[in-house]
Write a protein that holds these residues in place. Structure first.
Motif, mmCIF file in Angstrom:
data_model
loop_
_atom_site.group_PDB
_atom_site.id
_atom_site.type_symbol
_atom_site.label_atom_id
_atom_site.label_comp_id
_atom_site.label_asym_id
_atom_site.label_seq_id
_atom_site.Cartn_x
_atom_site.Cartn_y
_atom_site.Cartn_z
ATOM 1 N N LEU A 141 0.834 -1.198 0.000
ATOM 2 C CA LEU A 141 0.000 0.000 0.000
ATOM 3 C C LEU A 141 0.868 1.248 0.000
ATOM 4 O O LEU A 141 0.584 2.229 -0.705
ATOM 5 N N ASP A 142 1.943 1.218 0.772
ATOM 6 C CA ASP A 142 2.838 2.371 0.844
ATOM 7 C C ASP A 142 3.423 2.701 -0.526
ATOM 8 O O ASP A 142 3.440 3.861 -0.947
ATOM 9 N N LEU A 178 8.024 0.021 10.059
ATOM 10 C CA LEU A 178 7.241 0.930 10.903
ATOM 11 C C LEU A 178 8.063 2.159 11.276
ATOM 12 O O LEU A 178 7.566 3.302 11.188
ATOM 13 N N LEU A 179 9.310 1.958 11.682
ATOM 14 C CA LEU A 179 10.185 3.079 12.031
ATOM 15 C C LEU A 179 10.374 4.002 10.837
ATOM 16 O O LEU A 179 10.281 5.237 10.967
ATOM 17 N N GLY A 180 10.639 3.425 9.670
ATOM 18 C CA GLY A 180 10.805 4.243 8.471
ATOM 19 C C GLY A 180 9.552 5.028 8.124
ATOM 20 O O GLY A 180 9.633 6.173 7.653
ATOM 21 N N SER A 181 8.381 4.442 8.357
ATOM 22 C CA SER A 181 7.117 5.124 8.073
ATOM 23 C C SER A 181 6.918 6.330 8.984
ATOM 24 O O SER A 181 6.540 7.415 8.532
ATOM 25 N N VAL A 190 -1.499 -8.564 -6.033
ATOM 26 C CA VAL A 190 -2.329 -8.262 -7.191
ATOM 27 C C VAL A 190 -3.385 -7.206 -6.871
ATOM 28 O O VAL A 190 -3.654 -6.316 -7.672
ATOM 29 N N VAL A 191 -3.977 -7.282 -5.689
ATOM 30 C CA VAL A 191 -5.130 -6.437 -5.375
ATOM 31 C C VAL A 191 -4.727 -5.048 -4.884
ATOM 32 O O VAL A 191 -5.321 -4.047 -5.290
ATOM 33 N N VAL A 192 -3.716 -4.974 -4.012
ATOM 34 C CA VAL A 192 -3.357 -3.682 -3.427
ATOM 35 C C VAL A 192 -2.958 -2.644 -4.469
ATOM 36 O O VAL A 192 -3.379 -1.485 -4.389
ATOM 37 N N PRO A 193 -2.139 -2.996 -5.487
ATOM 38 C CA PRO A 193 -1.822 -1.980 -6.496
ATOM 39 C C PRO A 193 -3.042 -1.474 -7.260
ATOM 40 O O PRO A 193 -3.003 -0.394 -7.845
ATOM 41 N N ILE A 194 -4.125 -2.260 -7.285
ATOM 42 C CA ILE A 194 -5.343 -1.826 -7.950
ATOM 43 C C ILE A 194 -6.164 -0.918 -7.046
ATOM 44 O O ILE A 194 -6.673 0.131 -7.454
ATOM 45 N N LEU A 195 -6.302 -1.307 -5.783
ATOM 46 C CA LEU A 195 -7.123 -0.536 -4.841
ATOM 47 C C LEU A 195 -6.333 0.598 -4.190
ATOM 48 O O LEU A 195 -6.931 1.539 -3.667
ATOM 49 N N GLY A 196 -4.998 0.502 -4.229
ATOM 50 C CA GLY A 196 -4.166 1.522 -3.598
ATOM 51 C C GLY A 196 -4.426 2.927 -4.088
ATOM 52 O O GLY A 196 -4.482 3.863 -3.277
ATOM 53 N N PRO A 197 -4.603 3.146 -5.416
ATOM 54 C CA PRO A 197 -4.878 4.506 -5.885
ATOM 55 C C PRO A 197 -6.134 5.116 -5.286
ATOM 56 O O PRO A 197 -6.209 6.331 -5.113
ATOM 57 N N VAL A 198 -7.109 4.265 -4.949
ATOM 58 C CA VAL A 198 -8.328 4.781 -4.311
ATOM 59 C C VAL A 198 -7.993 5.317 -2.926
ATOM 60 O O VAL A 198 -8.390 6.430 -2.556
ATOM 61 N N ASN A 240 -7.965 14.733 1.080
ATOM 62 C CA ASN A 240 -8.629 15.131 2.319
ATOM 63 C C ASN A 240 -7.696 15.309 3.515
ATOM 64 O O ASN A 240 -8.101 15.908 4.515
ATOM 65 N N LEU A 241 -6.470 14.799 3.444
ATOM 66 C CA LEU A 241 -5.574 14.856 4.598
ATOM 67 C C LEU A 241 -4.203 15.380 4.171
ATOM 68 O O LEU A 241 -3.927 15.563 2.995
ATOM 69 N N SER A 242 -3.343 15.614 5.160
ATOM 70 C CA SER A 242 -1.967 16.015 4.882
ATOM 71 C C SER A 242 -1.218 14.884 4.197
ATOM 72 O O SER A 242 -1.513 13.694 4.401
ATOM 73 N N TRP A 243 -0.210 15.231 3.396
ATOM 74 C CA TRP A 243 0.597 14.226 2.722
ATOM 75 C C TRP A 243 1.269 13.276 3.713
ATOM 76 O O TRP A 243 1.610 12.122 3.360
ATOM 77 N N ARG A 244 1.470 13.730 4.947
ATOM 78 C CA ARG A 244 2.151 12.898 5.942
ATOM 79 C C ARG A 244 1.386 11.609 6.241
ATOM 80 O O ARG A 244 1.963 10.609 6.673
ATOM 81 N N TRP A 245 0.076 11.622 5.989
ATOM 82 C CA TRP A 245 -0.735 10.439 6.277
ATOM 83 C C TRP A 245 -0.512 9.310 5.284
ATOM 84 O O TRP A 245 -0.935 8.172 5.536
ATOM 85 N N ILE A 246 0.157 9.585 4.161
ATOM 86 C CA ILE A 246 0.480 8.468 3.269
ATOM 87 C C ILE A 246 1.510 7.555 3.930
ATOM 88 O O ILE A 246 1.670 6.400 3.528
ATOM 89 N N PHE A 247 2.224 8.066 4.945
ATOM 90 C CA PHE A 247 3.152 7.247 5.720
ATOM 91 C C PHE A 247 2.547 6.818 7.050
ATOM 92 O O PHE A 247 2.760 5.678 7.485
ATOM 93 N N TYR A 248 1.792 7.698 7.695
ATOM 94 C CA TYR A 248 1.199 7.356 8.985
ATOM 95 C C TYR A 248 0.179 6.233 8.884
ATOM 96 O O TYR A 248 -0.072 5.519 9.867
ATOM 97 N N ILE A 249 -0.403 6.039 7.692
ATOM 98 C CA ILE A 249 -1.387 4.972 7.542
ATOM 99 C C ILE A 249 -0.769 3.601 7.788
ATOM 100 O O ILE A 249 -1.453 2.636 8.143
ATOM 101 N N ASN A 250 0.563 3.511 7.629
ATOM 102 C CA ASN A 250 1.239 2.237 7.867
ATOM 103 C C ASN A 250 1.355 1.887 9.337
ATOM 104 O O ASN A 250 1.529 0.708 9.680
#
Length: 511
Positions: free
Chosen positions: A52-53, A114-117, A172-180, A188-198
């Motif tokens: 997902l990341d 996790l640390l890197g995220s 197979v599935v995550v690269p398809i659903l990841g863009p959503v 809707n959120l700060s760019w930082r959440w693309i890492f915090y979601i991990n």
């Protein structure tokens, strides 16, 4: 046909035969044993975070460029640094799992990711973000080979179709659903959440692994092939770097690209020569390529970069540039391919176990090509419902092919060969995906340039041409499958530890 699956028994309890026999009998009727299904769910959870990341960060390049007031050429290093770290650490994964135990290294890799995220989310400059992405890449590079090692060893070399149907689901599935998911975060959120979601995903995965994965055996005193790593890891890094830069002006002919690729190939060739001559266990056992099923499936997994991964690049761009949709809408419109993958996975795994990988790879790859045809015919099949249905067909075909390739990679291997096979197949897939994306990016750019004077119609024609190239690559990618051996009776992987020399001898004997 039902094949019994050996239960996962923690070390020190292998003598409890009554319990083991009961669990194996239950597995005969349920497909995979409850223990194996539990292990699969735990390992999938950890893989989701890394996949997902990667998908979400790819969408955020423009946002990060504006945030840090840096050119895209600089921001691209956010991805390139991750990719290079990934390539450098993959060869170490097999040794580390054998030396310290698969469970321990799985949890370490998750903790590192996790640390890197967290650090990436806290980044204060583009340089700090690039450095923290390296930490993420090291964790991510360890995750996937160790994941395969743990599961294949636990399965005992049996029911590999069902096993791979489960474990390759996120791939197979995550690269398809990841863009959503990425579109929702960036809108809707700060760019930082693309890492915090991990963070929550990794924490849950670490806890689940600690509680649910049995302790795995360690091979104390395992020799680390330092000379081999000094050749293999830089060679992979140079190869991946060259491929990542090949989509710019000049393509593969640019000095930096050509120089990196040539240097990478020379280092890899030197490693192969070293691995064939060393008296110790090499970083990656290239003798596995003497096994026909492994060699052919390795070629197929490399070529999948021109079929599966290239489509993941072109499809979202088609919806954005030709159809005029935004990032989020384009992500939703590519979701049917993931739906197709989900529909066939359960029955697909059973089919592979029943008839073997060869017919499944051949037929399903051609089905994937058929599902791409409506995009190549654009003007005639431009209805979104038709294109969505075509993506379902494409996703189903390529998903089955991916499962069968993965299962064939481990057919007939001993327990000690599995870590080497996991590292090698991951390297082939990583390089293959980078190669496929680079080639299709150049093909698409060439098509756009050649139709640049025709306005909107020229753009449509350019994408039609790119999709025809994908169809051609897909059909050609199915040809090596005819060289795969027919279905053979599964055998359990050997539980006793073996010396490095025995491992290499077994690989040669299996050929």
């Amino acid at each position: 046909m039902s094949v019994s699956t050996p239960p996962i028994v923690p070390p020190g309890r292998a003598d409890e035969k009554g319990s083991s026999e009961t669990m194996t009998t239950n597995a005969d009727t349920a497909g995979l044993s409850p223990e194996l299904r539990k292990l699969t769910r735990i390992l999938i959870l950890g893989a989701i975070a890394a996949l997902l990341d990667t998908t979400v960060v790819n969408l955020a390049i423009d946002v990060l460029s504006r945030e840090f007031d840096a050119p895209v050429s600089t921001i691209q290093w956010v991805n390139t640094s991750y990719l290079l770290a990934l390539g450098i650490v993959i060869p170490v994964s097999g040794w580390s799992a054998a030396r310290f135990g698969g469970k321990q290294m799985w949890m370490f890799a998750l903790a590192l990711f996790l640390l890197g995220s967290v650090l990436s989310g806290l980044a204060w400059s583009v340089v700090s973000l690039i450095i923290f992405r390296v930490v993420q890449g090291v964790g991510g590079g360890l995750l996937f080979p160790i994941q395969q090692t743990l599961l294949v060893q636990a399965a005992g070399g049996k029911q590999l179709g069902r096993v791979m149907a489960a474990i390759t689901l996120p791939v197979v599935v995550v690269p398809i659903l990841g863009p959503v998911v990425g579109g929702l975060i960036l809108n809707n959120l700060s760019w930082r959440w693309i890492f915090y979601i991990n963070v929550p995903i990794c924490l849950i995965a670490i806890i689940a692994a600690h509680r649910g994965i049995p302790d795995t055996p360690k091979r104390g005193g395992q020799w680390l092939d330092l000379l081999g790593l000094s050749l293999l890891s830089p060679g992979l890094a140079l190869l991946l770097f060259g491929l990542s830069q090949a989509d710019g002006p000049g393509g593969f002919g640019r000095p930096v690209v050509l120089g990196s690729l040539v240097a990478g190939v020379l280092l890899l060739a030197a490693f192969v020569a070293h691995a064939l001559r060393t008296r110790h266990e090499p970083a990656v056992d290239v003798r596995l390529f003497r096994i026909r099923s492994f060699a052919v499936s390795g070629v197929l997994r490399f070529l999948s970069g021109l079929t599966l991964f290239s489509g993941l690049l072109v499809l979202p761009l088609y919806y954005q540039q030709v159809r005029g949709y935004g990032v989020l809408a384009a992500g939703l419109l590519t979701a049917p391919q993931g739906l197709g993958s989900l529909i066939v996975r359960s029955l697909g795994g059973q089919l592979i176990d029943r008839v073997g990988a060869r017919p499944v790879v051949i037929v399903s790859t051609l089905v994937g090509a058929v599902g791409t045809i409506p995009f190549a015919l654009g003007g005639w099949f431009s209805n979104l419902v038709v294109l969505g249905g075509a993506q379902v067909v494409r996703g189903a075909g390529l998903s089955l092919a991916a499962i069968a390739m993965a299962a064939a990679s481990f057919e007939g291997l001993s327990r000690e060969q599995v870590p080497h096979a996991s590292s090698t197949t991951r390297i082939l897939q990583q390089v293959g995906s980078s190669f496929g994306v680079a080639v299709l990016a150049l093909v698409l750019q060439q098509q756009i340039t050649s139709h640049s004077g025709a306005g909107t119609g020229g753009l449509v024609a350019a994408y039609q041409g790119a999709f025809w190239w994908i169809i051609a690559f897909t059909v050609l990618g199915a040809l090596p499958a005819f060289l795969m051996p027919g279905k053979s009776a599964p055998r359990a992987t050997a539980a006793p530890e073996a010396r490095p020399e025995s491992v290499r001898g077994s690989a040669a004997g299996s050929a």
